[in-house]
Every structure is written in structure tokens, then in C-alpha cells.
Motif scaffolding. Structure first.
Motif, PDB file in Angstrom:
ATOM      1  N   LEU A  45       0.832  -1.209   0.000  1.00 19.01           N
ATOM      2  CA  LEU A  45       0.000   0.000   0.000  1.00 19.01           C
ATOM      3  C   LEU A  45       0.864   1.255   0.000  1.00 19.01           C
ATOM      4  O   LEU A  45       0.393   2.342   0.294  1.00 19.01           O
ATOM      5  CB  LEU A  45      -0.895   0.020   1.247  1.00 19.01           C
ATOM      6  CG  LEU A  45      -1.752  -1.208   1.530  1.00 19.01           C
ATOM      7  CD1 LEU A  45      -2.512  -1.017   2.830  1.00 19.01           C
ATOM      8  CD2 LEU A  45      -2.729  -1.472   0.413  1.00 19.01           C
ATOM      9  N   THR A  46       2.140   1.088  -0.311  1.00 19.66           N
ATOM     10  CA  THR A  46       3.051   2.222  -0.139  1.00 19.66           C
ATOM     11  C   THR A  46       3.244   3.045  -1.413  1.00 19.66           C
ATOM     12  O   THR A  46       4.087   3.929  -1.448  1.00 19.66           O
ATOM     13  CB  THR A  46       4.427   1.759   0.376  1.00 19.66           C
ATOM     14  OG1 THR A  46       5.050   0.962  -0.646  1.00 19.66           O
ATOM     15  CG2 THR A  46       4.315   0.942   1.642  1.00 19.66           C
ATOM     16  N   GLY A  47       2.483   2.761  -2.449  1.00 18.40           N
ATOM     17  CA  GLY A  47       2.564   3.672  -3.591  1.00 18.40           C
ATOM     18  C   GLY A  47       2.712   3.038  -4.954  1.00 18.40           C
ATOM     19  O   GLY A  47       2.711   3.737  -5.959  1.00 18.40           O
ATOM     20  N   THR A  48       2.841   1.719  -5.027  1.00 23.01           N
ATOM     21  CA  THR A  48       2.770   1.074  -6.334  1.00 23.01           C
ATOM     22  C   THR A  48       1.558   0.144  -6.316  1.00 23.01           C
ATOM     23  O   THR A  48       1.088  -0.224  -5.244  1.00 23.01           O
ATOM     24  CB  THR A  48       4.025   0.232  -6.661  1.00 23.01           C
ATOM     25  OG1 THR A  48       4.238  -0.695  -5.594  1.00 23.01           O
ATOM     26  CG2 THR A  48       5.252   1.114  -6.830  1.00 23.01           C
ATOM     27  N   SER A  49       1.066  -0.196  -7.496  1.00 24.63           N
ATOM     28  CA  SER A  49      -0.123  -1.039  -7.545  1.00 24.63           C
ATOM     29  C   SER A  49      -0.025  -2.036  -8.688  1.00 24.63           C
ATOM     30  O   SER A  49       0.432  -1.703  -9.778  1.00 24.63           O
ATOM     31  CB  SER A  49      -1.358  -0.168  -7.755  1.00 24.63           C
ATOM     32  OG  SER A  49      -2.488  -0.988  -8.007  1.00 24.63           O
ATOM     33  N   GLU A  91     -11.111   9.195 -11.644  1.00 23.55           N
ATOM     34  CA  GLU A  91     -12.252   9.883 -11.014  1.00 23.55           C
ATOM     35  C   GLU A  91     -12.219   9.713  -9.503  1.00 23.55           C
ATOM     36  O   GLU A  91     -12.563  10.607  -8.750  1.00 23.55           O
ATOM     37  CB  GLU A  91     -13.574   9.350 -11.568  1.00 23.55           C
ATOM     38  CG  GLU A  91     -13.793   9.796 -12.999  1.00 23.55           C
ATOM     39  CD  GLU A  91     -15.253   9.722 -13.393  1.00 23.55           C
ATOM     40  OE1 GLU A  91     -16.122  10.010 -12.544  1.00 23.55           O
ATOM     41  OE2 GLU A  91     -15.526   9.357 -14.549  1.00 23.55           O
ATOM     42  N   ARG A  92     -11.835   8.556  -9.088  1.00 21.42           N
ATOM     43  CA  ARG A  92     -11.736   8.285  -7.655  1.00 21.42           C
ATOM     44  C   ARG A  92     -10.743   9.245  -7.000  1.00 21.42           C
ATOM     45  O   ARG A  92     -11.002   9.845  -5.965  1.00 21.42           O
ATOM     46  CB  ARG A  92     -11.269   6.837  -7.451  1.00 21.42           C
ATOM     47  CG  ARG A  92     -11.000   6.477  -5.992  1.00 21.42           C
ATOM     48  CD  ARG A  92     -10.357   5.102  -5.889  1.00 21.42           C
ATOM     49  NE  ARG A  92      -9.828   4.858  -4.569  1.00 21.42           N
ATOM     50  CZ  ARG A  92     -10.406   4.081  -3.659  1.00 21.42           C
ATOM     51  NH1 ARG A  92     -11.514   3.455  -3.934  1.00 21.42           N
ATOM     52  NH2 ARG A  92      -9.853   3.930  -2.469  1.00 21.42           N
ATOM     53  N   ASP A  93      -9.609   9.386  -7.667  1.00 23.38           N
ATOM     54  CA  ASP A  93      -8.554  10.238  -7.118  1.00 23.38           C
ATOM     55  C   ASP A  93      -9.028  11.689  -7.033  1.00 23.38           C
ATOM     56  O   ASP A  93      -8.818  12.362  -6.026  1.00 23.38           O
ATOM     57  CB  ASP A  93      -7.310  10.124  -8.008  1.00 23.38           C
ATOM     58  CG  ASP A  93      -6.067  10.646  -7.319  1.00 23.38           C
ATOM     59  OD1 ASP A  93      -5.967  10.498  -6.075  1.00 23.38           O
ATOM     60  OD2 ASP A  93      -5.193  11.200  -8.005  1.00 23.38           O
ATOM     61  N   SER A 158      -4.151   0.548  -3.954  1.00 28.32           N
ATOM     62  CA  SER A 158      -4.245   1.783  -4.730  1.00 28.32           C
ATOM     63  C   SER A 158      -2.903   2.494  -4.751  1.00 28.32           C
ATOM     64  O   SER A 158      -2.227   2.577  -3.730  1.00 28.32           O
ATOM     65  CB  SER A 158      -5.288   2.706  -4.113  1.00 28.32           C
ATOM     66  OG  SER A 158      -5.185   3.986  -4.691  1.00 28.32           O
ATOM     67  N   ALA A 159      -2.558   3.009  -5.932  1.00 37.32           N
ATOM     68  CA  ALA A 159      -1.349   3.833  -6.036  1.00 37.32           C
ATOM     69  C   ALA A 159      -1.736   5.284  -6.271  1.00 37.32           C
ATOM     70  O   ALA A 159      -0.919   6.083  -6.725  1.00 37.32           O
ATOM     71  CB  ALA A 159      -0.466   3.314  -7.160  1.00 37.32           C
ATOM     72  N   LEU A 160      -2.996   5.620  -5.960  1.00 36.76           N
ATOM     73  CA  LEU A 160      -3.443   6.995  -6.171  1.00 36.76           C
ATOM     74  C   LEU A 160      -2.938   7.861  -5.016  1.00 36.76           C
ATOM     75  O   LEU A 160      -3.026   7.456  -3.853  1.00 36.76           O
ATOM     76  CB  LEU A 160      -4.972   7.034  -6.238  1.00 36.76           C
ATOM     77  CG  LEU A 160      -5.595   6.150  -7.325  1.00 36.76           C
ATOM     78  CD1 LEU A 160      -7.115   6.113  -7.179  1.00 36.76           C
ATOM     79  CD2 LEU A 160      -5.198   6.651  -8.719  1.00 36.76           C
ATOM     80  N   ASP A 163      -5.166   8.238  -1.988  1.00 40.67           N
ATOM     81  CA  ASP A 163      -5.268   7.055  -1.124  1.00 40.67           C
ATOM     82  C   ASP A 163      -4.021   6.904  -0.257  1.00 40.67           C
ATOM     83  O   ASP A 163      -4.091   6.506   0.907  1.00 40.67           O
ATOM     84  CB  ASP A 163      -5.457   5.791  -1.962  1.00 40.67           C
ATOM     85  CG  ASP A 163      -6.901   5.644  -2.422  1.00 40.67           C
ATOM     86  OD1 ASP A 163      -7.793   5.748  -1.562  1.00 40.67           O
ATOM     87  OD2 ASP A 163      -7.116   5.462  -3.622  1.00 40.67           O
ATOM     88  N   LEU A 164      -2.900   7.223  -0.840  1.00 41.68           N
ATOM     89  CA  LEU A 164      -1.651   7.138  -0.102  1.00 41.68           C
ATOM     90  C   LEU A 164      -1.696   8.108   1.077  1.00 41.68           C
ATOM     91  O   LEU A 164      -1.374   7.767   2.215  1.00 41.68           O
ATOM     92  CB  LEU A 164      -0.493   7.478  -1.051  1.00 41.68           C
ATOM     93  CG  LEU A 164       0.854   6.963  -0.610  1.00 41.68           C
ATOM     94  CD1 LEU A 164       0.820   5.455  -0.467  1.00 41.68           C
ATOM     95  CD2 LEU A 164       1.924   7.354  -1.627  1.00 41.68           C
ATOM     96  N   GLU A 165      -2.147   9.310   0.764  1.00 44.72           N
ATOM     97  CA  GLU A 165      -2.236  10.352   1.780  1.00 44.72           C
ATOM     98  C   GLU A 165      -3.106   9.904   2.952  1.00 44.72           C
ATOM     99  O   GLU A 165      -2.768  10.079   4.107  1.00 44.72           O
ATOM    100  CB  GLU A 165      -2.853  11.592   1.157  1.00 44.72           C
ATOM    101  CG  GLU A 165      -2.573  12.834   1.923  1.00 44.72           C
ATOM    102  CD  GLU A 165      -2.104  13.919   0.961  1.00 44.72           C
ATOM    103  OE1 GLU A 165      -2.526  15.040   1.140  1.00 44.72           O
ATOM    104  OE2 GLU A 165      -1.350  13.605   0.027  1.00 44.72           O
TER     105      GLU A 165
END
Ligand SMILES: Nc1ncnc2c1ncn2[C@@H]1O[C@H](COP(=O)(O)OP(=O)(O)OP(=O)(O)O)[C@@H](O)[C@H]1O
Ligand SMILES: [Mg+2]
Length: 345
Positions: A45-49, A91-93, A158-160, A163-165
Motif C-alpha cells: 500500500l506504499t505507492g505502487t499497484s 475519477e476516484r482520485d 491503490s497507487a493513487l 489514497d496514499l495520503e
């Protein structure tokens, strides 16, 4: 007795050693077996997907627009096309960023929209979630476009950036690792086949560095591998299907021949006790000819390790073009031949 769960997880100290590649190849390979039922879980979950490297199609709820909230408690009734999936991710992002700007603490900022990710399950991102009713696993299972068989499902992270934030406070905080481990345990519970004799395969990709998410997965692996499965908390609770299931788990600690990586990996492995050692394998990826001898020299001279079967007898995967599946476009091509690190194929 419920069915059997065969799990493989890939861990590493350093990043970029090949965990995701090995996870994907393992899942694709095992999904080829007739009657196979394989789920690939992206715990990084750290930024790649994995949704960025595999042609994944997200589950869909008809009549729900990409910008609307997803109610994950309701089962989906189809899949989005690959293109729709990509659009819905954006759109999610966008929607999440807006909600974060308006009120970072508000419930709207945590809602799942567009496409469901593992993040949503782990962090309860749906309205009306309560202890009585958890998200059905079908709400999380993406399919691989173009794959002739339906035997592989993927639960991507998620790599968005939004989501990371939102996830940072939980993902990087070791105080939450027990909580995340508990959520993963419930997810596995819902992947246990009903009928005894049936088998489901679960492959877990983890982020680099052992503390945090990777350790949560490892801890779950070792708890479930004990003769008497060990519950997470002292109250002795364990989800029922999982408690009754036969679980076989192999956790691979992956390293390259990089000396920093080797040394750090060997330090972790030297902490493993005899019982745990049955469920952990040391795997050296991207190996070149001559590396086996070099490893022996490094271990005995430079690293000064006492003989330890776990460290001294690693599994080897060669550095080869055929393993570079993330550099190709479209359906990944699985390397031919048996996988050197799987006992059963
Ligand atoms: N055996 C191999 N031979 C050649 N290239 C490889 C091999 N294994 C992995 N690679 C390549 O190494 C790179 C990193 O692989 P991968 O993304 O799987 O690593 P990772 O451990 O998951 O990284 P991260 O820690 O960032 O999640 C990729 O470009 C992949 O194609
Ligand atoms: Mg990876």
C-alpha cells in the motif's frame, strides 16, 4: 473441516528485488492448473499497484457512476472494461482529493469511489460498515483481461496519491500493524473453500522493508502455520472458516546479490526459530552464473555467518529477460518451465 488454503507471500528488506514479479508469475502459473482458484493480494500500500502493471478490470455495480460512492457491502454485478477501469481510477482520485480539501477528517474523505481497492477493505472505507456485516470478498475481486481462464482474481492496492495520503498514518505506524493483520486474517477467512478437499491458493505481495505491512503478513503466516493456530489477540478469537481450514504457507524472503540486501536479509533470517524455519524460504533473485559460489564466500568470510540451513541454502531465480514482465504491454507472458521455488505446481 473446511477446505485448504495454500498461501505464498513475498517479502524483502530492499525494494525492487522482484517480489511483485515473483508474486504475479506464481499466481499466473498456479491459475493455469485445471480447477485452480487463485487470489493475488497486493499488500503493497506504499505507492505502487498491480493495477498499473496488469490489465485488470474492476468489479462494477450497475447504475453506479464512477464518481459516486461505492457501497461495498452490496455485491457487484459485473466488471468494468479496462478503459472504464482506468477512467474510474482517475475519477476516484479527483473526488477524494476534493473531499480531502473540503474536510480532511470528514467521512466523505474516506469513501470508496469508482473502483474498490484493498485499501478500502483494510481501512473500512464504506458507509454503514459494522462488525455484523463485513464487505463480501466479491466486492474486491478484479479480473485479468484476456486471460482465458477465470481462475485468477486480483485484489490490488491503490497507487493513487489521495489514497496514499489517507493511508499513511495507518500504513507506516507499527501500532496499527496488528489491526491490519487482523483485517487480512478476515479476508483470508472469506477465501477458504467451503468443501473439504477443495483448495484455494493465495499469493501475497508485500512492500519492501520488513517492519510494518510485511511483518503483519509474516506474523499472520506464522500464526496460521502453527500446529495449533494462534489467534491474534488474547481473547482467542479467530474467524471460523480459517480456524477450521488446513493452511499451508510459504513466506519467501527475497534478496538480490547486493551485499547490503544480503546482509540485512541474513540478519532477519538468523532471528527465525526452528519451527518457523519450516515456513520461510530464502530466495535470491536476479542471480547470475557464479553467484552460488560467491554467496558461499560472502556468507562465510564477509558476513561471518554460522552454518544455518535457511541462509546457506537459498532458492535461486536467474536474471533473465523472460522475467521482465512489467516491461511489456498487455497480458503478461509467463516464463516457461517449472518455477524453481515452488514445490507443487
Ligand atoms: N529474475 C529477474 N530477471 C530479470 N529482471 C527481473 C527479475 N526479477 C525482477 N526483475 C525486474 O526487476 C524490476 C523490479 O521488480 P519488481 O517490481 O518485481 O520488484 P519489487 O521487489 O516488487 O519492487 P518494490 O520493492 O518496489 O515493490 C522489474 O523491472 C522486473 O522486471
Ligand atoms: Mg513490488
Amino acid at each position: 473441516m473446511s477446505g485448504r488454503l495454500r498461501c505464498y507471500s513475498f517479502h524483502s528488506v530492499k525494494g525492487g528485488v522482484g517480489k511483485s514479479t515473483l508474486s504475479v508469475v506464481t499466481a499466473l502459473k498456479l491459475a493455469r492448473k485445471p480447477g485452480a482458484q487463485v487470489t493475488l493480494i497486493d499488500m503493497d500500500l506504499t505507492g505502487t499497484s498491480l493495477a498499473d502493471v496488469l490489465p485488470l478490470e474492476a468489479p462494477a455495480w450497475s447504475h453506479v457512476e464512477a464518481s459516486e460512492r461505492l457501497n461495498l457491502l452490496q455485491k457487484p454485478d459485473g466488471f468494468r472494461s479496462l478503459e472504464e477501469t482506468r477512467d474510474a481510477m482517475e475519477e476516484r482520485d479527483e473526488a477524494a482529493r476534493k473531499a480531502l480539501e473540503e474536510n480532511p477528517e470528514g467521512p466523505e474523505s474516506r469513501m470508496a469511489r469508482g473502483v474498490p481497492f484493498l485499501n478500502d477493505y483494510l481501512l473500512f472505507a464504506t458507509p454503514d460498515w459494522d462488525a455484523q456485516q463485513d464487505v463480501p470478498v466479491a466486492s474486491l475481486l478484479w479480473r485479468v483481461q484476456g486471460l482465458a481462464h477465470e481462475s485468477l482474481r486480483v485484489i490490488p492496492s491503490s497507487a493513487l496519491p489521495s489514497d496514499l495520503e489517507r493511508g499513511i498514518p495507518v500504513i507506516f505506524d507499527e501500532n496499527h500493524s496488528g489491526f491490519l493483520e487482523g483485517r487480512l486474517e478476515y479476508l483470508l477467512d472469506s477465501l477458504v473453500p467451503d468443501a473439504s478437499g477443495d483448495e484455494a491458493v493465495v499469493v501475497v505481495d508485500t512492500p519492501p522493508t520488513i517492519p510494518g505491512l510485511s511483518r503483519s503478513v509474516l506474523s499472520l503466516a506464522l500464526r496460521l502455520s502453527r500446529k495449533e493456530k494462534q489467534p491474534l489477540s488474547e481473547d482467542g478469537m479467530m474467524p471460523e472458516r480459517l480456524r477450521n481450514a488446513e493452511v499451508q504457507w510459504t513466506a519467501f524472503l527475497v534478496s538480490t546479490m547486493d551485499r547490503q540486501d544480503l546482509r540485512a536479509a541474513a540478519r532477519w533470517l538468523s532471528l527465525v526459530n526452528e519451527e518457523e524455519a519450516h515456513h520461510i524460504r530464502f530466495l535470491i533473485n536476479r542471480a547470475r552464473s557464479g553467484d552460488e559460489q560467491q554467496l558461499k564466500d560472502l556468507l562465510s568470510q564477509a558476513l561471518g555467518y554460522e552454518p544455518n540451513p535457511l541462509i546457506n541454502n537459498p532458492l535461486w531465480v536467474k536474471e533473465e529477460r523472460t522475467w521482465e514482465l512489467f516491461r511489456t504491454v498487455g497480458e503478461p507472458i509467463i516464463p516457461e518451465g517449472p518455477l524453481p521455488f515452488l514445490e507443487v505446481e
